[in-house]
Each structure stands twice: as C-alpha cells, then as structure tokens.
Design a protein around this motif. Structure first.
Motif, PDB file in Angstrom:
ATOM      1  N   THR A 187       0.822  -1.207   0.000  1.00 43.90           N
ATOM      2  CA  THR A 187       0.000   0.000   0.000  1.00 43.90           C
ATOM      3  C   THR A 187       0.855   1.257   0.000  1.00 43.90           C
ATOM      4  O   THR A 187       1.790   1.394   0.790  1.00 43.90           O
ATOM      5  CB  THR A 187      -0.894   0.009   1.249  1.00 43.90           C
ATOM      6  OG1 THR A 187      -1.610  -1.219   1.307  1.00 43.90           O
ATOM      7  CG2 THR A 187      -1.871   1.165   1.195  1.00 43.90           C
ATOM      8  N   VAL A 188       0.532   2.170  -0.883  1.00 43.46           N
ATOM      9  CA  VAL A 188       1.215   3.458  -0.969  1.00 43.46           C
ATOM     10  C   VAL A 188       0.132   4.525  -1.059  1.00 43.46           C
ATOM     11  O   VAL A 188      -0.809   4.391  -1.841  1.00 43.46           O
ATOM     12  CB  VAL A 188       2.134   3.525  -2.210  1.00 43.46           C
ATOM     13  CG1 VAL A 188       2.710   4.914  -2.375  1.00 43.46           C
ATOM     14  CG2 VAL A 188       3.247   2.502  -2.107  1.00 43.46           C
ATOM     15  N   TRP A 189       0.266   5.555  -0.250  1.00 43.74           N
ATOM     16  CA  TRP A 189      -0.711   6.639  -0.310  1.00 43.74           C
ATOM     17  C   TRP A 189      -0.249   7.636  -1.360  1.00 43.74           C
ATOM     18  O   TRP A 189       0.868   8.156  -1.292  1.00 43.74           O
ATOM     19  CB  TRP A 189      -0.851   7.312   1.056  1.00 43.74           C
ATOM     20  CG  TRP A 189      -1.805   8.462   1.033  1.00 43.74           C
ATOM     21  CD1 TRP A 189      -1.502   9.789   1.126  1.00 43.74           C
ATOM     22  CD2 TRP A 189      -3.223   8.392   0.885  1.00 43.74           C
ATOM     23  NE1 TRP A 189      -2.631  10.558   1.040  1.00 43.74           N
ATOM     24  CE2 TRP A 189      -3.718   9.713   0.896  1.00 43.74           C
ATOM     25  CE3 TRP A 189      -4.135   7.345   0.751  1.00 43.74           C
ATOM     26  CZ2 TRP A 189      -5.068  10.014   0.791  1.00 43.74           C
ATOM     27  CZ3 TRP A 189      -5.476   7.642   0.645  1.00 43.74           C
ATOM     28  CH2 TRP A 189      -5.931   8.962   0.660  1.00 43.74           C
ATOM     29  N   PRO A 190      -1.098   7.937  -2.332  1.00 41.45           N
ATOM     30  CA  PRO A 190      -0.640   8.834  -3.401  1.00 41.45           C
ATOM     31  C   PRO A 190      -0.680  10.313  -3.044  1.00 41.45           C
ATOM     32  O   PRO A 190      -0.135  11.150  -3.762  1.00 41.45           O
ATOM     33  CB  PRO A 190      -1.627   8.530  -4.530  1.00 41.45           C
ATOM     34  CG  PRO A 190      -2.867   8.104  -3.851  1.00 41.45           C
ATOM     35  CD  PRO A 190      -2.440   7.406  -2.594  1.00 41.45           C
ATOM     36  N   GLY A 191      -1.331  10.612  -1.953  1.00 40.74           N
ATOM     37  CA  GLY A 191      -1.545  12.023  -1.646  1.00 40.74           C
ATOM     38  C   GLY A 191      -2.844  12.497  -2.286  1.00 40.74           C
ATOM     39  O   GLY A 191      -3.349  11.878  -3.224  1.00 40.74           O
TER      40      GLY A 191
END
Lengths: 435, 821
Positions: B612-616
C-alpha cells in the motif's frame, strides 16, 4: 516286455472286444485331431512365454525358473501326458464312465458347497468356493465337470431324437442346469456361463430344431433383467462398469473398470506389430496390469506382438476349433460326433469371453484363456480336451452304431424320423441296424 | 431340398458348418474390435499413455532470489532446510504402503491389519474361522495404531516441538483439507447437475450415482504429504530420513519364524513420513542490535553512555514475507503474468510450454511487501529429471535460482533509524520539556508513531523508509509490553503498526509545504524575487481571529515587528509566516495551487512495489486533484499546507529533493535496476528554488529567528542540528489534524457517534524535512520525519531528524568531521 500289458493296451485302443484285425485298422493315424494338437502346443508355448513377460520384468533366467512361467511349462508337459493317456483308450470305453464321472463331478460340486467343510479342504478364493485342497495341489472340480458334462450329454443324446421336439430339450437342459446351478452358487458365474453355449452347440449338432433354440434364446434375453436383480453386488458392478465404459465414462477406470481399462491400454499400445520383449515387460509392469499372467494374458500377447500377434492367436484358436469340427464331421458315430462338438464349444466360448474381457466388450467374470492362462487345472483340462478330440479322431467307430442326427431340418412327416439310414449296411454281426 | 442341402447332403455336416460359421463370425468381430483398438488413433494414444507410465518426471527444488541492500548485504535469502511431512492418509487414520513399482497406496488400518495377520499365518489363515481372523487382525490393528502414535512422538522428540502442538497441526490440516474436499464436492455436484439442466433433462438414478462418485473422488490434498514441522536442521532432517527408511516387524513373532514371514510383516517405523528437502527464507537483518550514541541528543536527553537496543522487524514492512501454501488467486495471477509479459514467459517456460515456476501445493509464495510484488522475479525455476524406468536413462534439467533484487535501502541505516524512534530511547515519546499543547491527552511518556524517509538527491534512491512502531513479525507481542487482546487492539488502532507511515499513511503537510508554495507561486508569476509581502498578523484586516500567523496568535505581534522588516520569501520561510503564505495561496487560487502541489508529486502514487502506498490528495478523495472542487478559502489554507491536502513523508522528501535540484524531478526508487532514472523538469524558476533554499537554510541556521534552529531548554538554546561539518536546510511543520479516537469495542459509529470512544491522541503532527550535505556542498540527501501528534516540529521531529544525520555520518554517507584528522 510282457505280452499281457501290451495286449490290454491294444484292447483299450480297440475299445474292447476280441478281434484279429491288426491295430492299424482300428485307428486312423493320419487324422484331423493332430491339427488341434499342433494348435494346442503352439498356444501353450506362447502362453508360457507370455506369462514370463508378465511376471519376469528383469528377463532373468533365475526368475523364470522360480516363477509360475516355469510351473506352466511343467503343467504343459503334464497336460500332454494326460492328453495322451485319455487319447489312447477308445472313446467308447471312456464314455462308458460318462454318467459315473458326471455323478462324481456333481458330487464334488455339492461337496464344495456343504457347510461345515473345513477351510483346510475347501478354502474360499476370491470369495468363491471352487477349489479342493489335495495337499500337494489345489483341484478345481468345475474344470473336469466340463468334460464330464460333454460325455454325459453325448451319452444321453447319442441314440435319441426327442431333442427334435421342444419338450425334448428339457432333459438336456436339466442335465446342464445341475452343474450350472452348483457352480453359480460357488459363486463362479464365469465358469457356469460356459455350459449353456456348449449344450446349445451339441443340440444344434444333434439336430434340434433351430427355431426351438431361437425361442429359448429370446426368452432368456427377456428374462435377463430379472436375473440381474438376483446378481451379487460385485457382479452388478461389473456389468454397470461395462455400460459406463461404452458411455465413455472414464471415472470408473480407477475402480471397477480398472482391470479392463489397463488391459485395453496395453492392447492398444501393441499397435500393429507390438513392442520388443524388454519394452513389453516394462509396459506390463509399470502399467500395473492386474492378472497379467491369468485372465489378462491376451493383453500381454498383443502388447508383445501387436494386432498381428492377436490375430494370429485368434487364428490358432480358430484352427483348434476348426480341427475339432473337422474331427466331428469325419466321425460317423454319434458319441464321437457330440464329443467333438461339445468340447470345442467349451473352448470357443471360453476364448470369446476371455478375449472379450480383455478388449472390453464383456464384463470381467474371471475366465481364463485355454492353454495360455497360468494354472494347472486349466492347462491339464485343456489338454484333456485335446486328448479327447484326438481320441475321437484316432479311433474308428466301433459297431454297433446307429444313424446319427440325420433329420429333415424342419419339415417332414415325422420330425423324429431320420431321413437317412446311416451306418454300415454290413456292420456288427453282419446285420445292419437302421431305424 | 435347399441349395445347401444339395452341396452338403448330410445334416450333421450342415449343422457343424453352421457352428463353425458362428464361431468364425464371433472371432471376426473380436478381430475387428482388436483392430479398432490397435490400428486406429486409439492404438497410438494407448501407446503414448502406456509409455508415459515408464517415465517418471520429478521436479527438483529451486532457490528463491535474494534481496540485497545497497551495500550488498543479504536482506532475504534462502537457506536449505528440511520439512517433516506425513501423508494425509496417515494423518486421517489410514495406512500407506508402497506397491511393487514404488507407487504409494493407501488402505484402512483394518485392511492392513488383516493383510499382515494373513502374512504372519500363511498356512493357517484360510483355515481359521472369521471370528478368529478378526481377533488376530485386531491385535495387528492395535499395533499399527501404536506405530502411528509412536511416529508422532518421535517427530516431537526429534524436532523438540510439543506433541500437543504436532497433533494440533495435524487437526488443522485435517480440517483444512476436509473443508476443501467438501467445497470440491459441492462444486462438482453443482457443475454436473448444471450440465443436465442446460440440456433440459433430469438426471436418472444412475446418473446421480455417477455424479456422487465423481464428486467423491479424492482431491490432490488427500493424496500427498503435509508438513507437520518445517524448517528443521540438517541434522534432524538426516536423522528422520534414515529412520523413515527403516522397516520393523509390526508384532513380535515367535522365535524361529521364517525370515520371509518376518520380512512380509515388517512395516515402516515412521509410517507415511517424508522428509522434504525444503528451503527456509531467512531475513538476517530482521533483528539487529544497535548502539546509540546519545551525546548529540537534545540537551534534556543528552547522555554520554552509549546504549544498545535490540531492534526487531527491521525492514519487515518493505521486505514483506512468504506464506506457505498457495491461495485461490495465485495460479490465475501467474497465468496472467505470463500472458502479459513475454520476457517472463520466455524465461520460465520449457520448450513444451510448461511453466517451471508453476505453483504446486505447499509452495512458498510472497504475500506481503517486496516478496509479493516481486514474486515472479524472485521465484526460482524448478529443475526436473526425466527418468525412464525401463532403461534407467535419466535426463536432468538443473533448477534455476530466482532473480535477485537489489534495493537502494541501507539496512544498517534503517536499523539505526528504527532504534532512534524506539520509545525506549525517548525521542518518540512526549517529553515534558517539549511543551506539548495538549497536555491532558499527550502526557509525558506517551508513545508516538514516526515515519521517516532518507532520499539521495542526485539519484532519487531511497536509503531508508522507516515506520514505527511495527507489529512483531514473530507474533511476540510481549516484546512490546502487550499481554492481552484488548491491549493489542488499542495498540493497533493507535499506531497502525501494519502500515508503513513513510509511504502509506496520509498526513497534512503543514508548514513544510511552504517551500513548495513559494517556488510554485514564483513559477506562476504570483511572487517576484524577494518580493516583500506585508506581514499583518492576520490575513483579513477585520478578522483577527482567523487566518493568523503563529506569532500573532501566541504573542500578538507580527513578523514584520519580529524581523524589523516586511518579510520576503526567505524571511517568510525562516519565520514560517502564515500570512505570507496565505497571501500566496490566495494569489494562486484553487486551480493553480492544486497544480503546484501536483507538480511536486501530490496525487502521484509511487510504484515502489512494497504494498500500500498513499498517493496524496488535493481536495476531496474522489476528486482528480485538480483543484476544481476547491474554494478560495481552501486555496488560502493550502498556502500553509493545511486544508484539503494530504501527503506522505516520501512526498515531502521527494519535493525537497526536487527543489534542491532546481526543479528537476527524479522518481524515487527502491529497486536498483541498472537503468538510469527518468528525469523530468517540473518547471520551477531557478531563482525561486534558490530563494527557497536560502529560506530553508535560514530556518535551520538563523540563530535569532529560524523556527527550526534551536530548542530552548532551561533557558539554553540548544541547536537542533549539531553534526559538525554538515550543512542543513530544512523546514519545520506543525500540521493540524483531528484527534484520534479509540473505540475499545470496535463497534464503530452508530447514529450518535462512536460508542465508548475516547480521545487517545490529540494535537498536531510534527514535521521536520531537511536537506543535508557536507559543508559547502549542494544538498546530498533529503530527510523527512513526521511524528504522529508530536506537536512541535522543531522540538519533536527535529531531534530525530538530527539523529538521522548522525546515522548517515556513522554509515559513511556524510563525512565524520570529528573523526577525520
């Protein structure tokens, strides 16, 4: 050598009585019976080789010597001797004991089924009480019963014409029903199923009306579904398995159709000319063919020799049966004729059922292939049958004998009356016996 | 007289001919069937199937690729080990034995007992009554069951796993396979009945029987072994291999018993046991002891004594882990991957098109992190042997190890930073001297979550991605002082230990975004070089209660008064003037300010392959991040990094690195591929970047007004950054966020709000983002630190950031001026 035993032997060969005729007049050395002997010998030898293919994967001589293939060779020799012994005395003398032998066999079949018989004497094998332990070997009474049955039916019908009528078929049917019933109860449905075709063959040869026999076959076919209900579960399973196979359901190949499917695979693998010795041994071994030395021996032969070998094998049996029928045709005496028809009928039926099992058109009912499947009883009985055929072929008919089975086929003023007198017009004591 | 009668006058001959013709006819039919089986395609098929039985194909084990850090340290690698497995049929209470060809068969205990009893009494057996046979068989059956029990005890003894544990594992396997079988049964029935439905016919009783038979066919899991104890040592593995080959009589037979009988009544000492050569995945740097020098800590916490902390799960959120056994999606996923990637397909398939990396039951599969995202890359290719049983010929294709993955991460740097944020050290706890604005909730000693990123400016390579605290990978919650479920739930809700805060948790940027706004406004012509903007204390002259500078809020003065001049961009950054940046935000407006954030990567999902990566985000979460849903008030707030905007520490480090590069963006990378990174120009004016850097430098270095320059402790101004010979540019941030509620019952909100929820964290997130370099050089590394609910950026995030610089020195990334001659 003492003259007495020789004299007795000559009398046996002549079939008893006193005669100054040279022995060469009493026997036909050149006869069609040798065809069956030749075929039997070739089948037996191929059988030994095929058994070795099935049980000796390493192709080791040491293993051969200790295996059932070698035992089969020994049984073959024993069978040859037995065949020779039964071939020598005139079949008229042999058939004198027909009813006695038949009664003895029936007695033994009853004995097999008696409750309370210790298992040391009658031990169930594969769920069937078919074998008597003689100590040094096991003896299967149903095998000898086949011969006794042929002799008994031939003895009954040789001078009779009642079988030309429908109700005249009853007694031969009853004669067959007794051993068929007793063997079915063992249970050995496979062996029991051989008697009816043999009886039919003898009836056909003896002049029974074809339409009567056809009617019986139709009635039996109609009654088959009822008979199915009384079958044991494993017997029903085998029939269902065969039906599934024809429906293309391969799921049963892993249980009830396992044996048949493996046999068919190995047969197919033989293709046209088969595989070499080493490959065949490996194929049979690693494809885990059950009963490869026994009921499925045909599959091993086809794997080795292909379609060509399979056809050659069937041809050998055809030659055997044909040779026996030629013996029957060349025999003028009714007893000999019926023996020479009844015996090959057994052989032919057994061959058809066994090969049918292997190629997947008949359910697996545990029938061996004559002369080839491993087993002493089967081999010796097969050679005894050959010996009887040779016996009929070897010995000239001894008067008195009556016209045998010459009727108008279906029409005629009196269906029982033979249309043609037969027999030597100058016969026994100068008088011809005609009816 | 019929024609036949003419030629064959004798009836008997005609009848014999008829019989002969009948026999011949049937024989011809047999020949025809034989011909169909052998001469047609059936023969070739049968030959092929029969020949296949001669050939044994065995897959050879392979080795998974290794994951290295940037200095070549092994972070994840395979180590040979053994699994002790038992055949399913034995687990479920049956017996297994080998047939003549080596093939495995299973049989009921009773059936096996009867066989053995018969073999033990070959002459007597057939003569015995059924009841006598049963009695003897029962004794053998007891012996067989005892043998199985002894097998479990022996496994327990050798592997030193409790017997109860082994039996519990057995029960788990039985339950799992039982469920799979039931599911298969249901599916099979449904599929088969559907076929009839599609044909519009009803199945007969026979058909139903057939369907039941098909549905009850054994599934694969019932026909092979299952691991009871995995990853045992070579010594135990070899010992079990030796024992598994031993056969022993099942019962003691009388003296003088024939040797052949003894042999035929001997069975395996360890029934159904297989020792499988396996490989264990090791993560050598999961647990590291880190020495921490506290001599450069904030004055209030400084100490000369070096402490050693045992850190665990280093890099676990990045590396991830493997799971044993395949899941429903694994095979389809792999098939899709092969379809989509011709290069992968060429690498892994044989000439016959078989995937050498195909999934088999009990395979290890990457489930989280890089192990999952690089599964197809790391997955080794099995070798195989093809042995012809007939000829003994053997062909072998060796296995191919999986491809390695080289990370940009420095695991020792990672470990050092993990130690720094370990609550035991104190930097990640509320300290009384920090003057937290929510003292009622954020009491001294409260543990804080931290996310930190270290990025190399020149290459965009990520040296470190740290998040803390993390969940214990070995399940030892006691290490964190957690002893029950309630405590664990609390910990999980407060700290989100499964999320990598450096890349996956959204944070408001706060004041650290001001550097971006300055350069962005300049680029859009909304700000001129060194333009001075009136520092009024609050944006709207008539509204002194909103949109205020912190200095006005706290001291009722303006930055102009503080500085003695109206601030320009450099000053505004130095003093973190809100009004200045409110003004820029207002000037930019919603669309352009959103564009500024987007240029710096907000809304961009970094493809790092670690889950999981938060894209902003800018604006609503379901918007396009284009500002179309923003108002002018939003734009004003966005000017100071507040309002509807979120990003992560990685975004922050990346943005600052871009500024350091004068507007050239290099996509951050975690994996070294050997390919030069893509460089793009986001279009900043160089002078704006320079001015921003000057401002950032002033933040850190201006002793009078730099908001991030010092921490006052007992009236002593202690510089935040104290690494000698290191230049630091940076910006603090105090990002306003909502309080964190904890719901002990996990009941969520009903119509009236959360039930029994209480505030467990409150205040602002503390940011400090820096650029560091050896003295006199251009920025070399970007470091972003955020502390959950830490409050002051300078006091809370700053010391951590400072220690990261010291860690970079310790690992050789920055010069150690003190050590050099």
């Amino acid at each position: 050598m003492s003259a007495l035993p020789m004299h007795r032997l000559v009398r046996l060969i002549r079939g008893g009585g006193r005669s100054n005729e040279p022995i060469s007049k009493a026997v036909k050395v050149l006869n069609y019976g040798w065809i069956t002997v030749g075929a039997s010998l070739m089948l037996s030898l191929v059988g030994v080789y095929a058994i070795d293919l099935g049980v000796n994967p390493e192709r080791s001589m040491g293993l051969f010597v200790h295996s059932i293939a070698f035992k089969q060779l020994v049984f073959m020799v024993m069978g040859l001797v037995a065949g020779l012994v039964i071939a020598l005395p005139h079949y008229k003398l042999v058939s004198a004991f027909a009813w006695g032998l038949f009664a003895l066999c029936i007695g033994l079949l009853v004995f097999l089924l008696l409750p309370g018989i210790p298992k040391s004497i009658v031990a169930p094998s594969h769920g069937a009480r078919s074998w008597i332990n003689l100590g040094f070997t096991d003896f299967q009474p149903s095998e000898v019963t086949k011969i006794a049955f042929v002799l008994a039916v031939a003895q009954y019908m040789r001078f009779r014409s009642e079988h030309r009528r429908l109700r005249g078929l009853l007694v031969p049917g009853l004669i067959a029903a007794v051993p068929v019933g007793l063997i079915t109860v063992q249970p050995d449905l496979g062996t029991a199923s051989l008697f009816v075709p043999a009886l039919f063959a003898m009836l056909i040869a003896a002049g029974a009306r074809l339409r009567h026999l056809t009617l019986i076959v139709i009635l039996a076919a109609m009654a088959a579904p009822i008979g199915y209900q009384f079958m044991k579960p494993h017997q029903k399973d085998r029939i269902n398995g065969l039906i599934k196979q024809f429906q293309g359901d391969t799921a049963a190949n892993f249980d009830i159709n396992y044996q048949s499917s493996r046999a068919q695979r190995i047969i197919g693998a033989g293709q046209i000319i088969g595989m070499n010795d080493e490959t065949t041994r490996a194929i049979v071994r690693y494809n885990e063919l059950p009963e490869q030395e026994n009921d499925m021996i045909f599959a091993v032969v086809v794997a080795r020799f292909g379609f060509v070998g399979g056809v050659a094998l069937i041809l050998l049996y055809a030659v055997w049966v044909g040779g026996a029928f030629l013996v029957a045709a060349s025999c003028r005496e009714p007893m000999g004729r019926l023996i020479a028809v009844g015996i090959p009928a057994f052989i032919a039926t057994q061959v058809v059922i066994n090969i049918g099992m292997n190629i997947g058109v008949v359910p697996i009912i545990g029938i061996t292939l004559p002369f080839m499947s491993a087993g002493g009883s089967s081999m010796i009985t097969s050679w005894l049958m050959t010996g009887l055929i040779v016996n009929v072929a070897l010995h000239r008919p001894k008067p008195p004998y009556r016209s045998s089975f010459e009727y108008a086929d279906d029409d005629g003023p009196d269906p029982l009356k033979p249309t043609k007198p037969y027999g030597r017009s100058i016969g026994f004591s100068g008088r011809a016996f005609t009816r | 007289m019929s024609r036949l009668s003419k030629f064959i006058p004798i009836m008997f001959h005609r009848r014999v001919l008829l019989l002969g013709a009948l026999v011949l006819g049937v024989f011809v039919l047999l020949v025809a069937r034989l011909g169909w089986m052998t001469l047609t395609e059936n023969g070739a098929q049968s030959r092929a199937i029969a020949a296949r039985q001669l050939v044994v194909e065995t897959w050879l084990p392979t080795v998974r690729g290794t994951i290295f850090d940037r200095k070549g340290r092994v972070l994840a690698g395979d180590q040979a080990s053994y699994d002790i497995a038992v055949h399913y049929r034995v687990l479920e209470g049956r017996w297994v034995y080998r047939g003549p060809g080596g093939e495995l068969h299973d049989i009921s205990m009773r059936g096996m007992a009867r066989r053995l009893a018969a073999r033990a009494n070959p002459d007597l057996w057939d003569t015995l009554e059924a009841s006598e046979q049963d009695e003897i068989s029962w004794a053998f059956e007891r012996a067989l069951r005892d043998r199985v029990d002894a097998m479990y005890r022996e496994i327990s003894r050798q592997t030193e796993v409790e017997l109860d544990e082994i039996l519990a594992r057995r029960d788990q396997i039985l339950a799992r396979v039982g469920a799979m079988k039931e599911s298969h049964r249901v599916r099979k029935r449904a599929t088969e009945y559907q076929k009839y439905k599609d044909r519009g016919v009803s199945p007969s009783a026979g058909d139903r029987e057939r369907i039941e038979e098909m549905a009850n066919q054994p599934i694969a899991e019932e026909t092979h072994t299952h691991t009871l104890v995995g990853d045992v040592s070579d010594e135990i593995g070899f010992s079990m291999i030796r024992q598994s080959r031993i056969m022993a009589p099942i019962v003691r037979l009388p003296e003088g018993t024939d040797e052949r009988i003894i042999e035929r009544t001997s069975v395996a000492v360890l029934p159904g046991v297989s020792v499988i050569y396996a490989t264990a995945r090791i993560y050598p740097f999961t647990d590291v002891d880190v020495r921490v020098d506290r001599s450069s800590f904030p004055l209030a916490m400084r100490a000369e004594e070096v402490v050693t902390l045992d850190e665990h799960d280093i890099g676990s959120l990045i590396l991830g882990g493997l799971g044993k056994g395949i899941q429903a999606d694994d095979r389809p996923r792999r098939a899709r991957a092969l379809l989509d990637d011709p290069a992968l397909r060429d690498r892994v398939t044989t000439k016959r098109g078989t995937d050498r990396g195909r999934y088999m039951n009990d395979d290890r599969v990457g489930r989280t992190g890089l192990e999952r995202s690089y599964e197809d890359h790391l997955r080794g290719l099995r070798g195989y042997t093809i042995e012809n049983k007939q000829t003994g010929d053997r062909q072998e294709t060796p296995s191919t190890p999986g491809l390695d993955v080289n990370l940009t991460i420095d695991i020792m740097l990672q470990a050092r930073i993990r130690a720094l944020i370990d609550p035991r050290l104190g930097l990640a706890r509320i300290q009384s001297w920090q003057g937290n604005t929510k003292p009622e909730t954020m009491t001294p000693g409260t543990e804080l979550g931290v996310g930190a990123v270290v990025l190399e400016v020149a290459t965009g390579e990520i040296l470190s991605l740290v998040s803390g605290p993390v969940a214990p990978g070995d399940g030892d919650w006691g290490r964190l002082g957690i002893t029950n479920d309630a405590q664990r739930r609390y910990f999980e809700q407060v700290h989100h230990p499964y999320i990598n805060k450096a890349i996956a948790k959204p944070y408001p940027p706060g004041s650290v975004a001001k550097a971006l706004i300055l350069t962005g406004a300049a680029t859009y012509g909304k700000y001129s070089p060194h333009e001075k903007i009136k520092a009024t204390g609050h944006l709207y002259p008539d509204r002194p209660d909103i949109l205020r500078s912190w200095i006005f809020k706290q001291y009722k003065m303006t930055h102009a008064e503080q500085l003695g001049r109206e601030p320009d961009g450099v000053d505004a950054l130095m003093v973190s003037s809100n009004v200045f940046f409110f003004t820029l935000g207002e000037r930019l407006g919603p669309i352009e300010i959103a564009e500024v954030y987007r240029r710096f990567g907000v809304g961009h999902r970094y493809e790092l392959g670690v889950g999981t990566v938060w894209p902003g985000s800018i604006g609503a979460l379901d918007s396009n991040n284009d500002g179309s849903d923003l108002t002018i008030n939003d734009a004003i707030q966005l000017g100071i990094g507040q309002g509807p905007v979120t990003w992560t520490p990685l975004h922050a480090a990346d943005a600052y690195a871009t500024i350091a590069r004068m507007g050239y963006h290099i996509e951050p990378s975690l994996i070294r591929t050997g390919v030069a990174p893509a460089v793009s120009n986001i279009g900043l004016d160089s002078w704006a970047a320079v001015e921003a850097l000057d401002g950032l430098y002033a933040v850190v270095n201006d002793t009078k007004d730099g908001t991030g320059q010092h921490i006052t402790f007992e009236n002593i101004r202690d510089p935040v950054f104290n690494a000698p010979g290191i230049d630091v540019w940076g910006k603090t941030g105090t990002a306003t966020t909502g309080p964190l509620l904890f719901d002990p019952d996990d009941l969520g909100a009903d119509g009236n709000g959360p039930i029994k929820a209480r505030i467990v964290r409150d205040g602002d997130h503390a940011w400090y983002v820096t650029l560091v370099a050896p003295e006199g050089q251009v920025p070399r590394y970007a470091i972003a630190v955020v502390v959950d609910y830490g409050g002051s950026g300078a006091k809370v995030a700053g010391p951590i950031n400072n220690q990261i610089i010291h860690a970079l020195i310790a690992e050789g990334y920055l010069p150690d001026v003190e050590a050099s001659p």
